[in-house]
Design a protein around this motif. Structure first.
Motif, PDB file in Angstrom:
ATOM      1  N   ASP A  86       0.846  -1.196   0.000  1.00  0.00           N
ATOM      2  CA  ASP A  86       0.000   0.000   0.000  1.00  0.00           C
ATOM      3  C   ASP A  86       0.882   1.247   0.000  1.00  0.00           C
ATOM      4  OD1 ASP A  86      -2.367   1.424  -0.002  1.00  0.00           O
ATOM      5  OD2 ASP A  86      -2.468   1.516   2.186  1.00  0.00           O
ATOM      6  N   HIS A 224       7.864  -3.862   5.820  1.00  0.00           N
ATOM      7  CA  HIS A 224       7.386  -3.600   7.175  1.00  0.00           C
ATOM      8  C   HIS A 224       8.423  -2.800   7.964  1.00  0.00           C
ATOM      9  CE1 HIS A 224       3.604  -5.680   7.088  1.00  0.00           C
ATOM     10  NE2 HIS A 224       4.138  -6.842   6.763  1.00  0.00           N
ATOM     11  N   ALA A 228       7.959   1.102   9.363  1.00  0.00           N
ATOM     12  CA  ALA A 228       7.972   1.293  10.818  1.00  0.00           C
ATOM     13  C   ALA A 228       8.572   2.640  11.209  1.00  0.00           C
ATOM     14  CB  ALA A 228       8.763   0.168  11.494  1.00  0.00           C
ATOM     15  N   ASP A 261      -0.956 -10.717   2.962  1.00  0.00           N
ATOM     16  CA  ASP A 261      -1.884  -9.601   3.023  1.00  0.00           C
ATOM     17  C   ASP A 261      -1.209  -8.355   2.472  1.00  0.00           C
ATOM     18  OD1 ASP A 261      -3.839 -11.140   4.262  1.00  0.00           O
ATOM     19  OD2 ASP A 261      -2.975 -10.789   6.250  1.00  0.00           O
ATOM     20  N   ALA A 264       1.250  -2.610   4.611  1.00  0.00           N
ATOM     21  CA  ALA A 264       0.869  -1.210   4.770  1.00  0.00           C
ATOM     22  C   ALA A 264       1.402  -0.660   6.079  1.00  0.00           C
ATOM     23  CB  ALA A 264      -0.661  -1.076   4.731  1.00  0.00           C
ATOM     24  N   VAL A 265       1.335   0.649   6.204  1.00  0.00           N
ATOM     25  CA  VAL A 265       1.724   1.316   7.442  1.00  0.00           C
ATOM     26  C   VAL A 265       0.667   1.058   8.513  1.00  0.00           C
ATOM     27  CG1 VAL A 265       2.133   3.543   8.549  1.00  0.00           C
ATOM     28  CG2 VAL A 265       2.999   3.127   6.235  1.00  0.00           C
ATOM     29  N   ASP A 266       1.130   0.684   9.688  1.00  0.00           N
ATOM     30  CA  ASP A 266       0.221   0.546  10.823  1.00  0.00           C
ATOM     31  C   ASP A 266       0.275   1.851  11.615  1.00  0.00           C
ATOM     32  OD1 ASP A 266      -1.254  -0.062  13.011  1.00  0.00           O
ATOM     33  OD2 ASP A 266      -0.161  -1.873  13.573  1.00  0.00           O
ATOM     34  N   TYR A 267      -0.687   2.735  11.363  1.00  0.00           N
ATOM     35  CA  TYR A 267      -0.671   4.056  11.993  1.00  0.00           C
ATOM     36  C   TYR A 267      -1.062   4.017  13.468  1.00  0.00           C
ATOM     37  CZ  TYR A 267      -0.012   6.216   7.431  1.00  0.00           C
ATOM     38  OH  TYR A 267       0.502   6.599   6.221  1.00  0.00           O
ATOM     39  N   THR A 268      -1.485   2.840  13.938  1.00  0.00           N
ATOM     40  CA  THR A 268      -1.836   2.744  15.360  1.00  0.00           C
ATOM     41  C   THR A 268      -0.596   2.531  16.224  1.00  0.00           C
ATOM     42  OG1 THR A 268      -2.153   0.333  15.290  1.00  0.00           O
ATOM     43  CG2 THR A 268      -4.039   1.726  14.730  1.00  0.00           C
ATOM     44  N   LYS A 269       0.511   2.171  15.593  1.00  0.00           N
ATOM     45  CA  LYS A 269       1.746   1.934  16.345  1.00  0.00           C
ATOM     46  C   LYS A 269       2.438   3.239  16.664  1.00  0.00           C
ATOM     47  CE  LYS A 269       3.281  -2.738  15.157  1.00  0.00           C
ATOM     48  NZ  LYS A 269       4.395  -3.526  14.591  1.00  0.00           N
TER      49      LYS A 269
END
Length: 360
Positions: A86, A224, A228, A261, A264-269
């Motif tokens: 993404d 990933h 990060a 999958d 993508a960026v995990d913006y919750t981290k």
């Protein structure tokens, strides 16, 4: 026969869906490179801002045929192996010389104007000649690049201190006879000579040859790890929770991509934890022997480990008030010329108090 037809149909569908998101640009940006832009499925100008991954290829893909850029790397992973990322991928083509940071930045700025880019999440990754390009580009614009990964390359910068400002992962195989691992070691040494290099991860892959590292472009961990990091992270700490080693490269990474999958960026981290410590599994420490495989043309014999380690240990001196290169050279029984060569500086360079100078 029926299974074969289904497999061919499925493979064609993957190629079609991914290929439609790739656009070539020739002569679009003056005094720059021709390039590809790959956009993720469902992207539009009204979509949420996307990270930008800049891919710099090696010498074998140089030329004027843009299709060569898809022979390996992120574009190949997307088109041929089902990588679902993404992010927007910018993949320029070098016509046949060293990568020029200014020309790459022109393409980045053009992409920012024409696509919805998260400017806090611009990343660069490159291999071989592209590894050199990654080091030079990231070191020239450390305030614009969120994280960088350089594979089996080196660097041509006059000053490597800027590289300490961003998360940087350098990887090199010890059996590389195209670009000797010493080329990356010199970058690492120059960064350490500048002082705090806590944002650096330095991974040597025992027995890995030059081409082996191309598999890193197909690892989900690669993207990933890049994602990060952000320019907005407090302290711009490096995330050391990801591992890439020979065991990682032995996996069936191509099959994994087809099943993976969306990366993508995990913006919750939150930002990665502070990394003041140095992990010995990743960092090649100063008192270990320097690899002697410098080029494909010259291969030196490796000395016995104990003797080689004793003779090749790097030593550093911390600059104090009133120090000059001449004074430091006399104290350590060496010459100004040698100090300049070891630290990639000029004889009239200004010495900052607290800066570490390599003296051996």
């Amino acid at each position: 026969m029926k299974k074969t037809l289904l497999l061919i149909t499925f493979s064609f569908l993957i190629l079609f869906l991914n290929a439609q998101n790739m656009t070539p640009f020739r002569g679009k940006v003056s005094d720059a490179y021709n390039f590809w832009i790959s956009t993720p499925d469902g992207y539009s100008k009204t979509s949420a801002a996307k990270p930008l991954v800049v891919f710099l290829h090696g010498r074998s893909l140089c030329g004027h045929d843009l299709n060569r850029v898809k022979r390996y790397g992120p574009l190949n992973a997307i088109e041929k192996h089902g990588l679902k990322i993404d992010a927007i991928v910018l993949a320029p083509q070098n016509p046949g010389s060293s990568w020029r940071p200014g020309k790459i930045m022109k393409l980045v700025e053009w992409t920012e104007r024409h696509y919805n880019i998260d400017t806090n999440r611009i990343y660069v990754i490159g291999m071989s000649l592209g590894g050199y390009g990654t080091i030079d580009f990231a070191g020239t614009y450390p305030d614009r690049i969120a994280a960088a990964m350089a594979l089996c390359g080196g660097g041509t910068l006059r000053d490597y201190c800027g590289l300490n400002e961003l998360p940087l992962w350098i990887l090199h195989g010890t059996a590389d006879r195209a670009v000797g691992v010493g080329a990356s070691q010199r970058v690492v040494d120059a960064m350490r000579a500048c002082g705090n290099s806590k944002r650096l991860i330095w991974t040597k892959l025992p027995g890995a040859n030059h081409g082996r590292l191309a598999r890193i472009f197909y690892l989900p961990e690669t993207y990933h790890w890049l994602f990060a990091h952000s320019l907005g992270d407090e302290g711009r700490n490096v995330d050391r929770s990801f591992k890439i080693n020979n065991e990682t490269l032995n996996r069936s990474v191509y099959r994994e991509l087809l099943k993976s999958d969306v990366i993508a960026v995990d913006y919750t981290k939150s930002a990665p934890a502070p990394s003041d410590g140095v992990e010995t599994d990743d960092m090649y420490t100063d008192n270990e022997p320097v690899d002697t495989l410098e080029t494909s043309a010259t291969v030196e014999k490796v000395k016995p480990a104990a003797e080689h380690k004793a003779k090749s240990a790097n030593k550093y001196y911390t600059v104090k008030k009133g120090d000059t290169l001449s004074k430091i050279a006399r104290q350590h029984h060496t010459s100004v010329k040698t100090l300049c060569k070891l630290n990639n500086i000029k004889p009239d360079a200004t010495l900052r108090v607290g800066k570490k100078i390599r003296v051996k």
